[in-house]
Design a protein around this motif. Sequence first.
Motif, mmCIF file in Angstrom:
data_model
loop_
_atom_site.group_PDB
_atom_site.id
_atom_site.type_symbol
_atom_site.label_atom_id
_atom_site.label_comp_id
_atom_site.label_asym_id
_atom_site.label_seq_id
_atom_site.Cartn_x
_atom_site.Cartn_y
_atom_site.Cartn_z
ATOM 1 N N VAL A 11 -5.068 5.950 2.854
ATOM 2 C CA VAL A 11 -6.089 5.653 3.790
ATOM 3 C C VAL A 11 -7.012 4.765 3.241
ATOM 4 O O VAL A 11 -7.399 3.506 3.923
ATOM 5 C CB VAL A 11 -6.333 6.969 4.312
ATOM 6 C CG1 VAL A 11 -7.591 6.601 5.304
ATOM 7 C CG2 VAL A 11 -5.411 7.754 4.874
ATOM 8 N N ILE A 12 -7.451 4.972 2.152
ATOM 9 C CA ILE A 12 -8.670 4.286 1.447
ATOM 10 C C ILE A 12 -8.175 2.788 1.320
ATOM 11 O O ILE A 12 -8.833 1.808 1.696
ATOM 12 C CB ILE A 12 -8.955 4.935 0.095
ATOM 13 C CG1 ILE A 12 -9.503 6.166 0.119
ATOM 14 C CG2 ILE A 12 -9.967 4.008 -0.678
ATOM 15 C CD1 ILE A 12 -9.727 6.919 -1.059
ATOM 16 N N LEU A 13 -7.081 2.708 0.765
ATOM 17 C CA LEU A 13 -6.608 1.361 0.727
ATOM 18 C C LEU A 13 -6.306 0.530 1.970
ATOM 19 O O LEU A 13 -6.766 -0.692 2.164
ATOM 20 C CB LEU A 13 -5.360 1.193 -0.254
ATOM 21 C CG LEU A 13 -5.322 1.523 -1.678
ATOM 22 C CD1 LEU A 13 -4.305 1.375 -2.452
ATOM 23 C CD2 LEU A 13 -6.474 0.538 -2.653
ATOM 24 N N SER A 14 -5.765 1.186 2.983
ATOM 25 C CA SER A 14 -5.716 0.515 4.239
ATOM 26 C C SER A 14 -6.980 0.091 4.888
ATOM 27 O O SER A 14 -6.919 -0.957 5.420
ATOM 28 C CB SER A 14 -4.907 1.332 5.218
ATOM 29 O OG SER A 14 -3.555 1.870 4.679
ATOM 30 N N VAL A 15 -7.895 1.050 5.092
ATOM 31 C CA VAL A 15 -9.064 0.653 5.596
ATOM 32 C C VAL A 15 -10.008 -0.380 4.801
ATOM 33 O O VAL A 15 -10.360 -1.368 5.392
ATOM 34 C CB VAL A 15 -10.147 2.093 5.641
ATOM 35 C CG1 VAL A 15 -11.421 1.895 6.080
ATOM 36 C CG2 VAL A 15 -9.490 3.052 6.585
ATOM 37 N N THR A 16 -9.667 -0.102 3.503
ATOM 38 C CA THR A 16 -10.294 -1.431 2.850
ATOM 39 C C THR A 16 -9.677 -2.678 2.921
ATOM 40 O O THR A 16 -10.909 -3.585 3.319
ATOM 41 C CB THR A 16 -10.360 -1.026 1.180
ATOM 42 O OG1 THR A 16 -10.939 0.435 1.054
ATOM 43 C CG2 THR A 16 -11.046 -1.813 0.357
ATOM 44 N N ILE B 163 0.771 -1.238 -0.073
ATOM 45 C CA ILE B 163 -0.101 0.054 -0.089
ATOM 46 C C ILE B 163 1.015 1.288 -0.076
ATOM 47 O O ILE B 163 0.687 2.184 -0.914
ATOM 48 C CB ILE B 163 -0.869 0.095 1.316
ATOM 49 C CG1 ILE B 163 -2.023 -1.079 1.055
ATOM 50 C CG2 ILE B 163 -1.411 1.407 1.249
ATOM 51 C CD1 ILE B 163 -2.868 -1.454 2.188
ATOM 52 N N GLU B 164 2.042 1.290 0.930
ATOM 53 C CA GLU B 164 3.034 2.045 0.807
ATOM 54 C C GLU B 164 3.564 2.578 -0.611
ATOM 55 O O GLU B 164 3.561 3.705 -1.027
ATOM 56 C CB GLU B 164 4.127 1.928 1.844
ATOM 57 C CG GLU B 164 4.934 3.117 1.728
ATOM 58 C CD GLU B 164 6.441 2.780 2.632
ATOM 59 O OE1 GLU B 164 6.490 1.422 2.976
ATOM 60 O OE2 GLU B 164 7.138 3.545 2.697
ATOM 61 N N SER C 48 -0.992 -5.938 10.558
ATOM 62 C CA SER C 48 -0.182 -5.297 11.612
ATOM 63 C C SER C 48 0.571 -4.342 10.780
ATOM 64 O O SER C 48 0.848 -3.159 11.246
ATOM 65 C CB SER C 48 0.595 -6.053 12.433
ATOM 66 O OG SER C 48 1.482 -6.804 11.865
ATOM 67 N N ILE C 49 1.065 -4.741 9.743
ATOM 68 C CA ILE C 49 2.087 -3.672 8.814
ATOM 69 C C ILE C 49 1.219 -2.477 8.347
ATOM 70 O O ILE C 49 1.760 -1.388 8.357
ATOM 71 C CB ILE C 49 2.860 -4.713 7.708
ATOM 72 C CG1 ILE C 49 3.944 -5.301 8.410
ATOM 73 C CG2 ILE C 49 3.278 -3.685 6.569
ATOM 74 C CD1 ILE C 49 4.072 -6.576 7.368
ATOM 75 N N ILE C 50 0.025 -3.080 7.981
ATOM 76 C CA ILE C 50 -0.894 -2.027 7.333
ATOM 77 C C ILE C 50 -1.215 -0.922 8.355
ATOM 78 O O ILE C 50 -1.225 0.329 8.138
ATOM 79 C CB ILE C 50 -2.069 -2.663 6.750
ATOM 80 C CG1 ILE C 50 -1.934 -3.402 5.486
ATOM 81 C CG2 ILE C 50 -3.154 -1.396 6.417
ATOM 82 C CD1 ILE C 50 -2.999 -4.173 4.706
#
Lengths: 510, 77
Positions: free
Chosen positions: A121-126, A107-108, A347-349
Amino acid sequence: MIDFIALGVFSLIMVLMAAYGYKVSAKTAEDYMLAGRTIGVVVMFFFVLFAISSSWTFYGFPGLLYLHGPGYVMFIWGSVAGFAILYILLGPRLWALSKINNFLSPIETLAERYESKALRVILSVTMLAFVVPYVGIQPLGVGRGFEALVGTPLWVGAVYAALLLIVLVVLGGMRIVAWVNIFLGMVYVTALLGSLLWVIAVVFPDGGLTQAAHRLTEIAPDKLSTPGPLGEFTPALLIGTFVVGLLAFSWPHVVIGVMTARDKTLFKWFPLLVFVFGGLFFYIIPFLWGSIVAPAALPGVTDPGEADRVVQTVIQTFLPRWFAVFVLMGVIAAAVSTAAVQLMTTSIIVARDMIQGVFSPDASDEQVTRWARFAVLAIVVLSLSVTLGVTLGIGEAAMALYLTDVSVPGFAQWSPALVGGLLWKRGTRQGAVAGTLAGVIYLVLGLLVTNAAGERVLLFDLHPVVPTLPLNALVYVVVSLLTPRPSEEIEDVFFNEVDEFLRSESAAAR
Amino acid sequence: MREMLGHAPGRIYLAVLLLSVLALAVAVGMGITETPDNGEPVLIFGWITMPLAVGIVFVLIWLVAYLIYFFKFWPYR
């Protein structure tokens, strides 16, 4: 008593491996999250194969084959192609990008590619929304195994699995999760294959699989072809099932494995193991269990819950009790190996993409690693709550539906941004944000809005991935073409430098 | 994948993968995995059902194409 001693020794081996991992780790975020990018091809193979081979391969997959005949195997053929696609088409670029730029999560990588904190943020939450309940189902699988074989309440097995997971992931990090997967994978393959061969020898001594298939021809011939006894696996559903399997390339806990690779040669050799060991060997074991051996050995099961447990029931019926305990270890191995990788990924996300990426960009390595470890605890508590919710009667059927109808389509929603970000220079931030949001919002609304008959009208009663993913991809492409192309700097960093790096690595290797 | 599109062997390799997926879909669509009109399900060697056989052929095509391309033509080999 011997059951508990055997399980105790089994658990102790994992705890010792985790402690060893903690001792030898470099105590950096890169080491904790990506095993210091030192994973070779054999470890990577076991790591990925058993990250995806959860207790589903022991319960859900053979159970579906038992009830519906062999058609569901199309999901496996799609998945084999999907994993190959990840390592053949996307893997080298994602690995090189993360290595050159020290990215610690996929994601980063995409957030930097599209220069967008909002997308991060969008990808992490999803991804968190779709992975976390998936983690929860694994302790539940262990709890069911304990309940059936040792006679303890469901929560005992669930808590046992959760504690094992915490020790493994908090202490060991990604390196030990990968190494433990080799140990767990061997236990699982031995249990699954050993029990299959033994049952065949005991129940079908005069012809083995041929005798079993012959018996099925006599008692339930519909179970040997499509569309199956219930008539569900029509050509359209078979092709749809294959396509859903193909999307395995977008499962976040599989994608992150690419970033742990030691060097580029891994991408040359890895597909060989995927095709030979995965496609032509490993997945055929539960297929034979569910489609031929179990229905011929124990015909007449019609309840889906009983069908899910049919392999375990056959083992308990025909094999000695001590072997059933060994099989329980195999189920624990399958569940823990998957949940551990999912826990690492989430946990990484949380630590790298959410906390550091959004709130604390200047955090030290030590802080990020600490947040990741705390995140593991929080996610395990959350996943155990899901397990508890299921036992209190929210509904196991609802949970199973969550996995097939929500998690897999949810994982797929980042694939246009992922594929486009790695391969298409013209893909833009606006396109990635708009496409992902369109896909996720459509998916959520499509799942929630139903008519009086319970049909998902917005999804046209199709599998959720069928209408949502094409919309996502279409919006991504159209909006990207309508907005200014990414800067030359982005093109240099994410395309030109990567090409040069991969070519120079190749030249150096020769 | 970008490196594959940049030369003829790579484009042929990708075409083989795509064609194999299409061929699988066509074969399934034509009912190759269904019971034939004579009413007996097809079992190769007495136990290999057609959905299994079709998938094995599919994986073998991907395996052979991969071996040829990645060990002889892949630019990053």
